[in-house]
Structure formats: structure tokens, C-alpha cells
Design a protein around this motif. Structure first.
Motif, PDB file in Angstrom:
ATOM      1  N   PRO A 129       0.818  -1.223   0.000  1.00 24.17           N
ATOM      2  CA  PRO A 129       0.000   0.000   0.000  1.00 24.17           C
ATOM      3  C   PRO A 129       0.850   1.272   0.000  1.00 24.17           C
ATOM      4  O   PRO A 129       0.403   2.306  -0.500  1.00 24.17           O
ATOM      5  N   ILE A 130       2.063   1.196   0.534  1.00 26.39           N
ATOM      6  CA  ILE A 130       2.923   2.386   0.560  1.00 26.39           C
ATOM      7  C   ILE A 130       3.378   2.714  -0.863  1.00 26.39           C
ATOM      8  O   ILE A 130       3.422   3.876  -1.273  1.00 26.39           O
ATOM      9  N   ARG A 131       3.661   1.677  -1.630  1.00 28.08           N
ATOM     10  CA  ARG A 131       4.014   1.884  -3.048  1.00 28.08           C
ATOM     11  C   ARG A 131       2.833   2.421  -3.823  1.00 28.08           C
ATOM     12  O   ARG A 131       2.927   3.359  -4.577  1.00 28.08           O
ATOM     13  N   ARG A 132       1.695   1.776  -3.641  1.00 25.14           N
ATOM     14  CA  ARG A 132       0.520   2.145  -4.428  1.00 25.14           C
ATOM     15  C   ARG A 132       0.080   3.576  -4.137  1.00 25.14           C
ATOM     16  O   ARG A 132      -0.354   4.289  -5.036  1.00 25.14           O
ATOM     17  N   TYR A 133       0.171   3.967  -2.862  1.00 25.17           N
ATOM     18  CA  TYR A 133      -0.338   5.287  -2.460  1.00 25.17           C
ATOM     19  C   TYR A 133       0.804   6.210  -2.024  1.00 25.17           C
ATOM     20  O   TYR A 133       0.651   6.979  -1.066  1.00 25.17           O
ATOM     21  N   THR A 134       1.918   6.131  -2.733  1.00 21.77           N
ATOM     22  CA  THR A 134       3.082   6.961  -2.371  1.00 21.77           C
ATOM     23  C   THR A 134       2.688   8.423  -2.213  1.00 21.77           C
ATOM     24  O   THR A 134       2.016   8.983  -3.075  1.00 21.77           O
ATOM     25  N   GLY A 135       3.115   9.013  -1.110  1.00 21.16           N
ATOM     26  CA  GLY A 135       2.857  10.439  -0.877  1.00 21.16           C
ATOM     27  C   GLY A 135       1.484  10.712  -0.287  1.00 21.16           C
ATOM     28  O   GLY A 135       1.202  11.818   0.168  1.00 21.16           O
ATOM     29  N   LEU A 136       0.602   9.698  -0.292  1.00 22.54           N
ATOM     30  CA  LEU A 136      -0.751   9.916   0.226  1.00 22.54           C
ATOM     31  C   LEU A 136      -0.923   9.337   1.618  1.00 22.54           C
ATOM     32  O   LEU A 136      -1.804   9.733   2.373  1.00 22.54           O
ATOM     33  N   ILE A 137      -0.097   8.368   1.969  1.00 18.25           N
ATOM     34  CA  ILE A 137      -0.307   7.569   3.173  1.00 18.25           C
ATOM     35  C   ILE A 137       0.859   7.822   4.134  1.00 18.25           C
ATOM     36  O   ILE A 137       1.991   7.955   3.699  1.00 18.25           O
ATOM     37  N   ASP A 138       0.563   7.935   5.422  1.00 18.61           N
ATOM     38  CA  ASP A 138       1.580   8.412   6.372  1.00 18.61           C
ATOM     39  C   ASP A 138       2.090   7.345   7.337  1.00 18.61           C
ATOM     40  O   ASP A 138       2.824   7.678   8.264  1.00 18.61           O
ATOM     41  N   ALA A 139       1.677   6.089   7.174  1.00 19.82           N
ATOM     42  CA  ALA A 139       2.179   5.047   8.069  1.00 19.82           C
ATOM     43  C   ALA A 139       2.044   3.690   7.399  1.00 19.82           C
ATOM     44  O   ALA A 139       1.168   3.479   6.552  1.00 19.82           O
TER      45      ALA A 139
END
Ligand SMILES: Cc1c2[nH]c(c1CCC(=O)O)Cc1[nH]c(c(CCC(=O)O)c1C)Cc1[nH]c(c(CCC(=O)O)c1C)Cc1[nH]c(c(C)c1CCC(=O)O)C2
Length: 379
Positions: free
Chosen positions: A83-93
Motif C-alpha cells: 500500500p505504501i508503493r501504491r499510495y506513495t505520498g498519500l499515506i503516512d504510516a
């Protein structure tokens, strides 16, 4: 103690957990690495260094049993960063991929996932407690999770902090006695009411393992810890105080004490006691957790009034809003942001419980984008 991790580039989560102001609310979602993520394909170019297996959760699950993934640090790392890759810059943890039921396994119980949790040999009477392992060495039994945490910290490259977690004693106790999920919790509650002393002893025994496990997770690289008491709301206010609360407090005290003794800076701790909204002002005062996670059954502004500025809050959009399309999501997020941002005290945007299968990952993206937009607005 693992060290030499890449420096953290995004500290919104840790700041909000300490009650500090942030430019906008940090956001993540419970169960973010899970079954709503499809097999293949990315809509954004991954900024985080590629792993060899470019496939998301459901694809990995086709070839592996659930607990096999938990026990394989490479697979657990891969799924944690998806999910960090998919939502780079949008997700904080990020939250380490694992499950609360690894503690009953460490205590010697067999747990299957088919598709929900199933214990072939649950605890039936207090006599059965003897069957549990006496001294659980988490560095042996749960080493795989520590390895996964250390590997994930390297892989994340400081993009976002990594959350470690465990299940709360009451919730684990319920699974160990019910043998799986339950609608009535009749067996677990029979224990509480018929064998209160034996129940309290078992709850504290589980709590001791939780302390060791969480301390080990921090040593391995976890930067915030969350305790999931998913079945807290099944207990009356009195029974929550009597049976669940002491073990929750034992964990927050124990983890802080042990880390301090070992000269390790304690990390923020979150308690998600789902359904225990009746207790939040007491928990803010007395639980020893920095953040309280909320389900959707409490209004954000009411929750803030009840806890004052004693703790940060996390939550709390109803996960089912994610099925209702972008306009409904935007409306609910806007309302949530107005409620939580209208008073002082840290706030971590999240759902009120885990995300469920079938949600469109693009609607999840929209949820993040709306949180960014509406939580940045000064009220
Ligand atoms: C009660 C509970 C469990 N597990 C957990 C809780 C507490 C939070 C909550 O109340 O939702 C916690 C959990 N489970 C999982 C995580 C990983 C991190 C994350 O992405 O949040 C976390 C933090 C992965 C998982 N744990 C599980 C899956 C799905 C497994 C699969 O089908 O492959 C995942 C991704 C399986 C699981 N594990 C559990 C159940 C009831 C189930 C089956 C039903 C369901 O998925 O909700 C027990």
C-alpha cells in the motif's frame, strides 16, 4: 537492537500521536495491506525500491497460506510495503503484516485461517490452561515477526514510520476459548463469570507475552505500537473495567518500563478498544496510552470533549462508506475532519475498523486525497 535504519522523512504520525500540530492530519487505514488489493499492476510508479515480487496481496495469497506469509519475512515485508508503493505520498504510516493470533500460536495453540480463524483445540475449562506453554520466549517463537519488522524498516527507506501491534488480552482470550469468531461470546463470558480468578490469571499471562512481544517489536524497529481490543465492546462497562482494563494497563506500563530500563526511548502507543466508547474519558486519564482509536459510533467532537487534550485520537469513518462512491466518501471525510480538527489535540485519520474486501482501491485513494484536502483547512 536493530539500528542504522534510514532516517524518517515523514513524521506526521509520530507528531500527531504526541499531540503536536501537523500541517494536515496523518492518515493510514487499519488492514491496509489486505484483501482489497488486487493481483497485479500499479497505477503509480513505485518510488520505493522494487522488490523482486511485483504483485499485490491477493496474488501472493493464491500461492501461500495466511500464516505462511506471516512467518516469511520477505513475503510479510512485500505485503506491508504494497500500500505504501501504491499510495506513495498519500499515506503516512505502514503497519507490519501479521495477525493478532500469532500470540495464541506462540502459547502453543494451533490456529488455522480458513477463511476466518479456527482453533481445532480451544481452551474448554481452566484445566486446559496447563496445556499452554509456560515460558514463552518471544525471541524464538515470534522471531519471524521481528525479522519482518527489521526488513520492512530497511525497505521503507524512511518514507513513513512502521507500526507494530498485538491483540489485547481480552480479545485473544475470547478467540482461545471460543475457538474462532463468535456472535454471543457465550463460552468466553462463561469463563469470566464462572471462573473470574482463573480468567484474570490467564488474561495477565497473555498480557505478559504481549509486553515481551511489543518490546521485541520496538527493538526490531517498530516506531509506534497499537493494541487491538476488537471485542472490548462485547463487555459491559463494569466487566470491561474488571477484566480487560487491568491487562491493557499492564501492557502500557510494562512496555514503557522495560524500554526505559534498557535505555531505549519509548515509542507512542495506541489503544483501539472497539466499542468501548463508554470508557474513553477514563482511558484518556488512566490507560497510559498516547492515542485512543475510535470506532464510528462516537461523534468526533464529542470524543474530543470527553478526552480533553490528554490523548491523541485516531479514526473513525465507518468503513462501509468506502462502498458508497466518491461523493459519499468526500462528504463523510469532510464531516470527520471538521469534527476532529475543531479542537486542540493530535488526530490521526483512519477508519473506525479495518477495511473489508471488495472496496475499489481507487476509492481508497480518494479517501486519502479528501483527508489531505479537508484536514489541511484551518477552521
Ligand atoms: C480480530 C483481529 C484479527 N486480526 C487482527 C484483528 C484486530 C483488528 C480487527 O478487529 O480487525 C489484526 C490484523 N490482521 C491483519 C493485520 C495486518 C496489518 C494491517 O494491514 O492492518 C492486522 C493488524 C492481517 C489479516 N488478518 C486476516 C487477513 C485476511 C486473511 C486472508 O483471507 O488472506 C488479513 C489480511 C485474517 C483474520 N485475522 C483475524 C480475523 C477475524 C481474520 C479473518 C477475517 C478478516 O480478514 O477480517 C483476527
Amino acid at each position: 537492537m536493530a539500528s542504522n535504519f534510514p532516517p524518517l522523512k515523514n513524521d506526521r504520525l509520530l507528531k500527531a500521536a504526541r499531540g503536536e500540530e501537523t500541517d494536515r492530519a496523518p492518515v493510514w487505514i487499519m488492514r491496509q495491506a489486505g484483501r482489497y488489493l488486487p493481483g497485479m499492476g500499479y497505477s503509480v510508479k513505485p518510488r520505493i525500491q522494487d522488490l523482486s515480487r511485483l504483485s499485490e496481496f491477493r496474488k501472493v495469497r493464491e500461492d501461500h497460506e495466511f500464516f505462511e506469509i506471516c512467518r516469511d519475512p520477505s513475503l510479510a515485508t512485500e505485503i506491508t510495503v504494497q500500500p505504501i508503493r501504491r499510495y506513495t505520498g498519500l499515506i503516512d504510516a505502514s503497519i507490519i503484516f501479521s495477525d493478532i493470533l500469532v500470540i495464541p500460536q506462540a502459547l502453543g495453540m494451533e490456529v488455522l485461517m480458513n477463511p476466518g480463524p479456527h482453533f481445532p483445540d480451544p481452551l474448554v475449562t481452566p484445566e486446559d490452561v496447563k496445556k499452554l506453554k509456560k515460558d514463552v520466549d518471544v525471541n524464538v517463537e515470534l522471531k519471524y515477526m521481528f525479522d519482518a519488522i527489521t526488513k520492512t524498516r530497511m525497505e521503507l527507506n524512511g518514507e513513513v514510520p512502521l507500526i507494530g501491534f498485538c491483540g489485547a488480552p481480552w480479545t485473544l482470550f475470547a478467540y482461545m476459548i471460543e475457538g474462532g469468531g463468535s456472535k454471543t461470546f457465550q463460552k468466553a463470558k462463561t469463563w469470566l463469570f464462572k471462573y473470574p480468578e482463573e480468567s484474570k490469571a490467564l488474561l495477565m499471562r497473555i498480557a505478559d507475552v504481549c509486553v515481551d512481544f511489543l518490546v521485541g517489536q520496538v527493538k526490531a524497529g517498530a516506531q509506534l505500537l497499537q493494541v487491538f481490543d476488537s471485542w472490548a465492546g462485547e463487555l459491559s462497562p463494569h466487566d470491561f473495567q474488571e477484566f480487560s482494563f487491568p491487562s491493557l494497563r499492564h501492557i502500557s506500563d510494562g512496555v514503557r518500563k522495560r524500554l526505559t530500563e534498557e535505555n531505549i526511548t519509548p515509542v507512542p502507543m495506541t489503544l483501539f478498544a472497539k466499542g468501548a466508547n463508554h470508557a474513553i474519558s477514563f482511558l484518556a486519564e488512566r490507560s497510559g496510552y498516547d492515542t485512543l482509536g475510535l470506532d464510528w459510533c462516537i461523534d468526533p467532537a464529542d470524543a474530543r470533549r470527553l478526552v480533553g487534550t490528554k490523548v491523541a485520537l485516531q479514526g473513525n469513518m465507518d468503513p462501509n462508506v468506502l462502498y458508497a462512491g466518491k461523493p459519499a466518501i468526500e462528504k463523510a471525510v469532510k464531516r470527520m475532519c471538521e469534527g476532529f480538527r475543531s479542537a486542540k489535540g493530535g488526530w490521526i485519520a483512519n477508519l473506525g475498523h479495518g477495511i473489508t474486501p471488495g472496496v475499489d482501491p481507487e476509492d481508497v485513494r480518494w479517501f486519502f486525497e479528501c483527508v489531505h484536502k479537508y484536514s489541511a483547512q484551518k477552521l
